[in-house]
Scaffold this active site. Structure first.
Site, PDB file in Angstrom:
ATOM      1  N   LYS A 163       0.866  -1.389  -0.188  1.00  0.00           N
ATOM      2  CA  LYS A 163       0.019  -0.181   0.002  1.00  0.00           C
ATOM      3  C   LYS A 163       0.725   1.188  -0.092  1.00  0.00           C
ATOM      4  O   LYS A 163       1.912   1.200   0.878  1.00  0.00           O
ATOM      5  CB  LYS A 163      -0.672   0.109   1.168  1.00  0.00           C
ATOM      6  CG  LYS A 163      -1.871  -0.990   1.282  1.00  0.00           C
ATOM      7  CD  LYS A 163      -2.999  -0.727   0.312  1.00  0.00           C
ATOM      8  CE  LYS A 163      -4.283  -1.561   0.414  1.00  0.00           C
ATOM      9  NZ  LYS A 163      -5.424  -1.598  -0.548  1.00  0.00           N
ATOM     10  N   LYS A 262     -13.557  -7.141  -7.718  1.00  0.00           N
ATOM     11  CA  LYS A 262     -14.215  -7.304  -6.165  1.00  0.00           C
ATOM     12  C   LYS A 262     -15.490  -7.622  -6.455  1.00  0.00           C
ATOM     13  O   LYS A 262     -16.328  -6.770  -6.965  1.00  0.00           O
ATOM     14  CB  LYS A 262     -14.108  -6.209  -5.407  1.00  0.00           C
ATOM     15  CG  LYS A 262     -12.243  -5.892  -4.910  1.00  0.00           C
ATOM     16  CD  LYS A 262     -12.422  -4.683  -4.147  1.00  0.00           C
ATOM     17  CE  LYS A 262     -10.777  -4.646  -3.657  1.00  0.00           C
ATOM     18  NZ  LYS A 262     -10.374  -3.366  -2.874  1.00  0.00           N
TER      19      LYS A 262
HETATM   20  O1  OSB Z   1      -7.801  -1.462  -2.531  1.00  0.00           O
HETATM   21  O2  OSB Z   1      -7.796  -3.558  -2.634  1.00  0.00           O
HETATM   22  C1  OSB Z   1      -7.948  -2.320  -2.003  1.00  0.00           C
HETATM   23  C2  OSB Z   1      -8.381  -3.834   1.510  1.00  0.00           C
HETATM   24  C3  OSB Z   1      -9.746  -2.906   1.846  1.00  0.00           C
HETATM   25  C4  OSB Z   1     -10.066  -2.030   0.909  1.00  0.00           C
HETATM   26  C5  OSB Z   1      -9.258  -1.812  -0.225  1.00  0.00           C
HETATM   27  C6  OSB Z   1      -8.562  -2.687  -0.611  1.00  0.00           C
HETATM   28  C7  OSB Z   1      -8.171  -3.683   0.242  1.00  0.00           C
HETATM   29  C8  OSB Z   1      -6.813  -4.523  -0.058  1.00  0.00           C
HETATM   30  C9  OSB Z   1      -6.971  -5.948   0.436  1.00  0.00           C
HETATM   31  O3  OSB Z   1      -5.782  -4.209  -0.699  1.00  0.00           O
HETATM   32  C10 OSB Z   1      -5.883  -6.574   1.248  1.00  0.00           C
HETATM   33  C11 OSB Z   1      -6.100  -8.041   1.241  1.00  0.00           C
HETATM   34  O4  OSB Z   1      -7.087  -8.353   1.126  1.00  0.00           O
HETATM   35  O5  OSB Z   1      -5.072  -8.782   1.499  1.00  0.00           O
HETATM   36 MG    MG Z   2      -7.154  -1.989  -4.493  1.00  0.00          MG
END
Ligand code: OSB
Ligand code: MG
Length: 367
Positions: A163, A262
């Protein structure tokens, strides 16, 4: 199937440590669980837009209220034969895709259970393991991050997602690349930047990343297309792909070369299946994303991950990565290094643990 009863639970699941991203720091995951009952059989769906509208315009308390007052009353006592029929019944209600997804996914789980098949089988997936990656939020120090990446790579994860947010980006990624010259990495900016930040992306473009996930605004395609035209590194769209039409627009404008799909963000399995096939026809590879759902939501994602054109390790994680205990009766576990498998059994193969569902619920409703 005729829907005899619908249950809604707004749960708040405590994380072992805060998840820190471009949209803020979060210590609890708010999620909507929906159950559908037919002929004494129960199916479950989950969608986690989170407690505040940070990722998209939706949030769990809002999704719960919409579900209670608008979605559940439309679906109760209806005979719904396909996911498309369910989506058509919900069509008059605009947007609110996370809210709709929990209902759509409950329908799919129940549909598979009534057919005495796995969800994987009813959506046409192969019964196989799904590659998953390791993900790291913003950490206290770069050294902490490097240590954890080392553990993840040794544990066999085939790629690592970092991130980023302003202040935790180029220097961090450079340090990671220098420490792991051959590692497969990508970054997720969670819409934290603008086109003016081109200097950041030009620097990242030299770090041999597999992709840059959602660099610009959550509802943008236009600027992503401009950015992609200036970068070698593929842009991966997450937040921006909300529907089959948006996927087509992204493809036609070359706004990104990968899609993170998603189930919650797009309104459920019915819509995700359409987007997956539009992407496959256009030669755009996909992978499966998540919102830190419990094993309920992650089981739907795992089934989806067994389909063709899912070509990069997905964001599906073992329960103990983020939670002390799962909401579901079964925990997500790796079936092999960097892989998960669908649970055996009908539907998604798991259900909420009744005691934990009560304990984590902040609101519930039954119709
Ligand atoms: O942007 O992919 C994203 C988690 C919550 C909200 C948004 C995101 C995420 C993740 C998921 O990056 C991380 C994971 O599930 O391991
Ligand atoms: Mg993402």
């Amino acid at each position: 199937m005729k829907i005899d009863a619908i249950g809604l639970h707004h749960v708040a699941m405590p994380l072992m440590s805060p998840f820190r991203t471009a949209f803020g720091d979060n210590s609890v995951i708010d999620s909507l669980l929906v159950s559908f009952e037919s002929e004494g059989v129960v199916g479950w769906g989950e969608s986690a837009p989170w407690g505040a509208p940070w990722y998209s315009g939706e949030w769990t308390a809002g999704a719960f209220l919409l579900g209670r007052t608008e979605l559940a009353p439309v679906l109760l006592h209806r005979d719904i034969g396909t996911g498309d029929e369910l989506q058509r019944l919900l069509q008059p209600i605009k947007d609110n895709r996370f809210a709709k997804a929990a209902f759509d996914l409950a329908w799919w789980d129940l549909h598979a259970r009534l057919a005495a098949k796995s969800l994987c089988a009813v959506i046409g997936g192969a019964v196989r393991a799904v590659d998953v990656g390791a993900d790291f939020g913003v950490m206290p120090t770069i050294d902490d991050l490097l240590r954890e990446i080392d553990v993840a790579i040794r544990a066999g994860f085939k790629r690592v997602k970092l991130k980023i947010r302003p202040g935790w980006d180029v220097d961090v990624v450079r340090a990671v690349r220098n420490s792991f010259p051959a590692g497969a990495f990508h970054v997720d900016a969670n819409s934290g930047y603008r086109l003016d930040d081109i200097a950041v992306f030009r620097a990242l473009d030299r770090m041999n990343l597999a992709m840059i996930e959602q660099p610009l605004a959550h509802d943008d395609l236009h600027d992503h297309a401009k950015l992609q035209a200036q970068l070698e590194t593929p842009v991966c769209l997450d937040e921006s792909i909300t529907s089959p039409a948006r996927a087509r627009h992204a493809i036609e404008t070359r706004a990104g070369r990968w899609f993170n799909l998603k189930l919650g963000r797009v309104g459920g399995m019915t819509e995700a299946l359409k987007i997956r096939s539009i992407a496959e026809d256009a030669g755009v590879p996909c992978w499966v994303g998540g919102m830190l759902e419990s094993a309920i939501g992650q089981s739907h994602s795992t089934a989806f991950g067994t389909l063709p054109n899912i070509l990069y390790p997905s964001d599906i994680f073992p329960t103990d990565r983020f939670y002390r205990i799962d909401l579901a009766d079964a925990a997500m576990e790796l079936s092999a290094p960097g892989q998960v498998r669908p649970f055996p059994g009908h539907g998604i193969g798991c259900a909420p643990n009744p005691g934990r569902l009560e304990r984590f619920s902040v609101q519930r409703f039954r119709l």
